[in-house]
Motif scaffolding. Structure first.
Motif, short mmCIF file in Angstrom:
data_model
loop_
_atom_site.label_atom_id
_atom_site.label_comp_id
_atom_site.label_asym_id
_atom_site.label_seq_id
_atom_site.Cartn_x
_atom_site.Cartn_y
_atom_site.Cartn_z
N SER A 171 31.69 28.09 35.73
CA SER A 171 30.96 27.77 34.50
C SER A 171 29.48 27.52 34.73
O SER A 171 28.62 28.15 34.10
N PRO A 172 29.08 26.61 35.65
CA PRO A 172 27.65 26.36 35.83
C PRO A 172 26.94 27.40 36.71
O PRO A 172 25.72 27.39 36.81
N THR A 173 27.71 28.29 37.35
CA THR A 173 27.10 29.20 38.33
C THR A 173 26.99 30.64 37.83
O THR A 173 26.40 31.48 38.53
N GLN A 174 27.53 30.93 36.66
CA GLN A 174 27.63 32.33 36.22
C GLN A 174 26.29 33.05 36.21
O GLN A 174 26.13 34.11 36.84
N ALA A 175 25.31 32.48 35.55
CA ALA A 175 24.01 33.15 35.41
C ALA A 175 23.34 33.36 36.77
O ALA A 175 22.80 34.44 37.06
N ALA A 176 23.40 32.34 37.63
CA ALA A 176 22.73 32.43 38.93
C ALA A 176 23.39 33.45 39.84
O ALA A 176 22.71 34.22 40.54
N ILE A 177 24.72 33.47 39.87
CA ILE A 177 25.42 34.43 40.74
C ILE A 177 25.17 35.86 40.28
O ILE A 177 24.91 36.76 41.10
N ASN A 232 23.16 40.59 41.61
CA ASN A 232 23.09 41.74 40.71
C ASN A 232 24.49 42.23 40.30
O ASN A 232 24.81 43.42 40.37
N LEU A 233 25.33 41.29 39.89
CA LEU A 233 26.69 41.62 39.48
C LEU A 233 26.72 42.07 38.03
O LEU A 233 25.90 41.64 37.21
N THR A 234 27.71 42.89 37.72
CA THR A 234 27.97 43.22 36.31
C THR A 234 28.83 42.10 35.72
O THR A 234 29.43 41.29 36.44
N VAL A 235 28.90 42.06 34.40
CA VAL A 235 29.74 41.07 33.74
C VAL A 235 31.20 41.26 34.16
O VAL A 235 31.95 40.30 34.37
N GLY A 236 31.62 42.51 34.29
CA GLY A 236 32.99 42.80 34.70
C GLY A 236 33.29 42.29 36.10
O GLY A 236 34.37 41.75 36.36
N GLN A 237 32.32 42.45 37.02
CA GLN A 237 32.52 41.97 38.39
C GLN A 237 32.63 40.45 38.42
O GLN A 237 33.47 39.89 39.13
N PHE A 238 31.78 39.79 37.64
CA PHE A 238 31.86 38.32 37.62
C PHE A 238 33.14 37.86 36.95
O PHE A 238 33.75 36.86 37.37
N ILE A 244 32.61 42.18 46.47
CA ILE A 244 33.89 42.27 47.16
C ILE A 244 34.18 40.99 47.95
O ILE A 244 35.28 40.43 47.90
N SER A 245 33.17 40.51 48.68
CA SER A 245 33.37 39.30 49.49
C SER A 245 33.64 38.09 48.60
O SER A 245 34.47 37.23 48.93
N LEU A 246 32.96 38.02 47.45
CA LEU A 246 33.18 36.90 46.54
C LEU A 246 34.58 36.95 45.93
O LEU A 246 35.25 35.92 45.79
N ILE A 247 35.04 38.13 45.57
CA ILE A 247 36.37 38.27 44.96
C ILE A 247 37.46 37.90 45.96
O ILE A 247 38.42 37.18 45.65
N ILE A 248 37.31 38.37 47.22
CA ILE A 248 38.27 38.00 48.27
C ILE A 248 38.26 36.49 48.50
O ILE A 248 39.30 35.84 48.64
N ALA A 249 37.06 35.92 48.52
CA ALA A 249 36.92 34.48 48.73
C ALA A 249 37.60 33.68 47.63
O ALA A 249 38.35 32.72 47.90
N ARG A 250 37.39 34.10 46.41
CA ARG A 250 37.98 33.39 45.27
C ARG A 250 39.50 33.51 45.28
O ARG A 250 40.21 32.56 44.94
N PHE A 251 40.00 34.67 45.69
CA PHE A 251 41.45 34.86 45.81
C PHE A 251 42.04 33.91 46.85
O PHE A 251 43.10 33.30 46.63
N LEU A 252 41.36 33.75 47.98
CA LEU A 252 41.84 32.85 49.03
C LEU A 252 41.85 31.40 48.57
O LEU A 252 42.77 30.65 48.89
#
Length: 473
Positions: free
Chosen positions: A69-75, A80-86, A138-146
């Motif tokens: 929630s507080p990190t969306q805009a900064a990440i 340079n993520l798309t909305v779909g990636q985030f 990709i690294s963020l998505i793997i990290a969040r899954f873990l």
């Protein structure tokens, strides 16, 4: 006391399966010696300490839930993520939790509750570290899954551990600490996200898990798991530490051992065995509450709260305060009545939120409608904190027989995370269809919860886990 009751006379003759240290007990008052009297309550300081230690796990999970929630805009800007990636980064946590839930029962049954938490810490810490140093989606998505994988194990193991170590007169209040820790974690992530960047916020998210590792070496293993694993000396030591060095634990040990021996005489449980008629009622009660908790609209209301308050952190702070306040009622009012009052209040609040959407078409009442929406949201949060937030997890840790607790608890936890994913995924589509209609549906589901609790959920207040298991037979 000039006479000793018949139960105590029998207790003198009982042959306990474990060695009991009675050197210091003989000089104590008779009420303390005969701790099997229902009005005698053991000291609970160490059980409280152990609860606070393991609550660091759900605190970290709550931190992860609130992290996006507080990190969306900064990440999005930094990488340079798309909305779909985030969106994938945010929602993949639920998928990890679902897999963790599937594995959690087997891990907790095979390794024990404490070791299961140590196992859960590993993917969580790796996940937070990957977020800190992540440079691509990709690294963020793997990290969040873990992080979610560890969180799924934690969301099963912590309520189970608390339910198994707590004295029966405090099991409800201590069980509330699981939900309380989650709301504290969410609130901390919102508030700290205002002051630190998202990478530093990930570092802070890992701190509770690091502290948990050290804390686990200071608390005992679950006595009921030790009995199941036939660790007799450790069982005595663990229960004595949890109940106080001068408290006679012989009666409780006998109850635990008798229940475990009955469970061990049964064949190993498989997933298909959950459909047995004798397991139908506890399974329906546990899983049904998990489904109804999520389909009551809690995640939807949290999303809607941002539009009302301008910041979800204020709502989560209110949840923290009210959840802590409700902890004292769990072992006084009872589980069933709190669940029905909670679900009824949530149903009325959802109905009023729906009405506020419907009535917005009339500009003459705009001020009144805004006040109505705010009051309805606050009433919903208060109602959720009273029962539906914590009690489904408490019930899940109480009602499953020992020999199926790992498998059945895993299923209930999996269903909870899957239901949360469904509600979160479909809510925006529901709003496109009809905002008012969406919350009317939630209101109807809350009323269904009242009926469900009345028909299927047993009262577990003030009963040992062995008494609860026997009641289903």
């Amino acid at each position: 006391m000039s006479e000793i009751c018949e139960t105590c006379q029998l207790g003198k003759q009982a042959r306990h399966p474990f060695p009991i240290q009675t050197t210091h007990v003989s000089s104590k008052p008779l009420e303390m010696i005969h701790s099997n009297h229902h009005h005698v309550r053991p000291p609970a300081q160490f059980a409280i300490f152990a609860t606070l230690v393991v609550a660091l796990g759900p605190l970290s999970l709550g931190f992860a839930l609130g992290f996006t929630s507080p990190t969306q805009a900064a990440i999005i800007k930094d990488l340079n993520l798309t909305v779909g990636q985030f969106s994938t980064f945010g929602s993949i946590l639920n998928v990890g939790c679902m897999l963790g839930a599937i594995l959690s029962g087997k891990i907790a049954d095979y390794l024990g509750r404490k070791r299961a938490l140590l196992v859960a810490v590993v993917p969580e810490l790796v996940g937070w570290i990957l977020i800190v140093f992540g440079q691509n989606p990709i690294s963020l998505i793997i990290a969040r899954f873990l992080v979610g994988l560890g969180g799924g194990i934690i969301s099963f193991t912590v309520p189970m551990y608390i339910g198994e170590i707590a004295p029966k007169h405090m099991r409800g209040g201590l069980g509330t600490m699981n939900q309380f820790a989650i709301t504290v974690g969410i609130t901390l992530s919102y508030l700290l996200g205002i002051w630190v960047n998202w990478r530093m916020l990930a570092v802070l998210g890992a701190l509770p898990e690091i502290i948990l590792i050290f804390g686990l070496f200071l608390i005992p293993e679950s006595p009921r798991w030790l009995a199941k694993a036939a660790h007799k000396e450790e069982l005595t030591s663990s229960l004595q530490k949890l109940r106080g060095k001068d408290f006679n634990i012989s009666h409780e040990i006998s109850d635990i051992q008798a229940a475990v021996e009955a469970s061990n005489s049964l064949p190993a449980v498989k997933w298909g065995d959950l459909m047995q008629p004798k397991l139908f009622r506890p399974l329906i009660a546990g899983i049904g509450l998990m489904v109804l908790q999520q389909f009551s609209g809690i995640n939807a209301l949290m999303l809607y709260s941002s539009a009302i308050f301008g910041a979800s952190g204020k709502v989560s702070f209110i949840l923290v305060v009210l959840t802590l306040g409700a902890a004292g009622l769990m072992d006084k009012a009872g589980r069933r009545i709190l669940l029905m009052i909670s679900a009824g209040g949530m149903g009325l609040s959802n109905f009023l939120v729906a009405f506020s959407f419907y009535a917005r078409m009339s500009p003459a009442f705009s001020t009144f409608i805004s006040i109505l929406a705010l009051v309805s949201l606050l009433a919903y949060i208060a109602s959720f904190s009273l029962g539906m937030g914590a009690i489904p997890w408490i019930i899940m840790s109480e009602i499953f027989p020992a020999y199926v607790k790992g498998v059945a608890g895993s299923v209930a936890t999996l269903v909870n995370w899957f239901s949360a994913y469904i509600v979160t995924f479909t809510f925006n589509y529901m709003l496109l269809w009809s905002a008012a209609g969406s919350f009317w549906i939630f209101a109807g589901e809350c009323l269904l919860t009242v009926v469900f609790v009345a028909l299927y959920v047993p009262e577990t207040r003030g009963r040992t886990l062995e008494q609860i298991e026997a009641s289903f037979k």
